[in-house]
Design a protein around this motif. Sequence first.
Motif: not given
Length: 330
Positions: A182-205
Amino acid sequence: MSFKALIVNKDEAGAVTAGVETLDESRLPEGDVTVAVEYSTLNYKDGLCLGAGGGLVRTYPHVPGIDFAGTVTASDDARYKPGDKVVLTGWRVGEVWWGGYAQMARVKADWLVPLPQGLSARDAMAVGTAGFTAMLAVMALEDHGVTPQKGPVLVTGAAGGVGSVATAILAHLGYEVAAVTGRPEAAEYLAGLGASRIVAREDIAETVKRPLESENWAGCVDAVGGAMLARVLGQMKYGGSVAAVGLAGGAGLPATVIPFLLRGVNLLGIDSVMRPYEDRVRAWARIATDLPMDKLSDMIRPATLAELPELGAAILKGAVRGRVVVDVNA
């Protein structure tokens, strides 16, 4: 011998205070093994125990800290001797029993696990209960047939402690990881961990009326629960599995049995507190080989004992990203 500890007290009016004090070794609880603690960490439960307790703490004064790693200094159990490196997670240490927010701890030998080769005490606490739980979740998915070839794996609450480590492990093992945050600013951090796709929390909540949606995920590590878990169950591929590790979004599950009956979906409960010794050894061995330690550096926020009351309040508000590693000797 004296040692420093973070002591939590509660007065007759119920007000809770926490501060670093110097204690004599005679204050340590009974146990088989005494450990010179080197590092601990911060989890959601620790935040509760640093505050009003959430019903977890039985008696005061109390030393929180559900994880610690260090070196054995004395042992009445043949399995451990002075100089052995050990790690502890769970067993209600830091809740019912005094925990790792101290330079010394005394516990039952059955609660300890030898620190695997290749892991330092600091590495182990960068992992901690959150990472241990993440590895148990990944192992459960594997045990139920989830492989990289079967499709993407969803990680909910991906910027938190469990989600961060799960993302790094799964990516390292070759999975396509979709990370929910739910934190857009975390996208770069998660990509650095290896995530290939970021899903916004509101899209699945939010829950939907349809019990089944398109088959999107071969597996899922879910740290959220509640409506999000219900939604994810309806998006699983046939025979897919969800490892449930948390309830940040609520303890309720507004779901139907349709995904289980028509798609053979598996909902796997992950408990790390009372996990048998053999499972713990297996999980820590996998952590030593399958968690890329270079990724841990992106997750770590160092801390001292004195900083923990403020950090404990922050983690309860969802304001702590990744892993807090506590140097109890700083």
